[in-house]
Design a protein around this motif. Structure first.
Motif, mmCIF file in Angstrom:
data_model
loop_
_atom_site.group_PDB
_atom_site.id
_atom_site.type_symbol
_atom_site.label_atom_id
_atom_site.label_comp_id
_atom_site.label_asym_id
_atom_site.label_seq_id
_atom_site.Cartn_x
_atom_site.Cartn_y
_atom_site.Cartn_z
ATOM 1 N N HIS A 122 6.815 -4.431 3.553
ATOM 2 C CA HIS A 122 5.983 -3.253 3.795
ATOM 3 C C HIS A 122 6.543 -2.069 3.000
ATOM 4 O O HIS A 122 7.740 -1.766 3.066
ATOM 5 C CB HIS A 122 5.934 -2.917 5.283
ATOM 6 N N ARG A 123 5.662 -1.437 2.252
ATOM 7 C CA ARG A 123 6.043 -0.350 1.346
ATOM 8 C C ARG A 123 6.799 0.767 2.069
ATOM 9 O O ARG A 123 7.861 1.205 1.630
ATOM 10 C CB ARG A 123 4.790 0.205 0.676
ATOM 11 N N ALA A 124 6.264 1.255 3.178
ATOM 12 C CA ALA A 124 6.898 2.366 3.900
ATOM 13 C C ALA A 124 8.245 1.955 4.486
ATOM 14 O O ALA A 124 9.174 2.753 4.524
ATOM 15 C CB ALA A 124 5.974 2.882 4.996
ATOM 16 N N SER A 176 1.823 -0.049 6.624
ATOM 17 C CA SER A 176 1.670 0.274 5.206
ATOM 18 C C SER A 176 1.337 -0.990 4.422
ATOM 19 O O SER A 176 1.510 -2.105 4.901
ATOM 20 C CB SER A 176 2.950 0.917 4.672
#
Length: 103
Positions: free
Chosen positions: A37-39, A13
């Motif tokens: 990381h966003r996710a 992500s």
């Protein structure tokens, strides 16, 4: 001891930036943003998911501003996010006060 691996899909992500509003222990002022990381961040809790995945400024711009979080704490948090373990620096103020173990 079983190793708790991060789902590789979470690492594909885009990055989410976390800015610290009050970080007197940062190496520079203002401190640079932390990137995660966003996710992966969203997978940690409902609260983080709400910040990361919304139609407001945070979600659209991919960044958030945290208050009352010091630089060392944020470093240890991200170390834990990616490795599921952390080791506080021996010279941290939390260690000096006896609030973290092991130091």
């Amino acid at each position: 001891m079983e190793l708790d691996l991060i789902d590789p899909a979470l690492l594909h992500s885009e990055f989410f930036r976390i800015y610290l509003a009050d970080a007197p222990d940062a190496p520079s002022q203002p401190p640079p943003p932390f990137q995660v990381h966003r996710a992966l961040l969203a997978s940690l809790s409902t609260e983080f998911a709400n910040h990361v995945n919304n139609d407001m400024k945070e979600g659209k711009e991919g960044e958030m501003l945290l208050h009352d979080v010091n630089y060392i704490t944020m470093q240890m948090f991200l170390q834990w996010v990616y490795s599921r373990k952390y080791r506080p620096p021996k010279d941290s103020s939390a260690c000096a006060l006896g609030r973290l173990s092991p130091c």
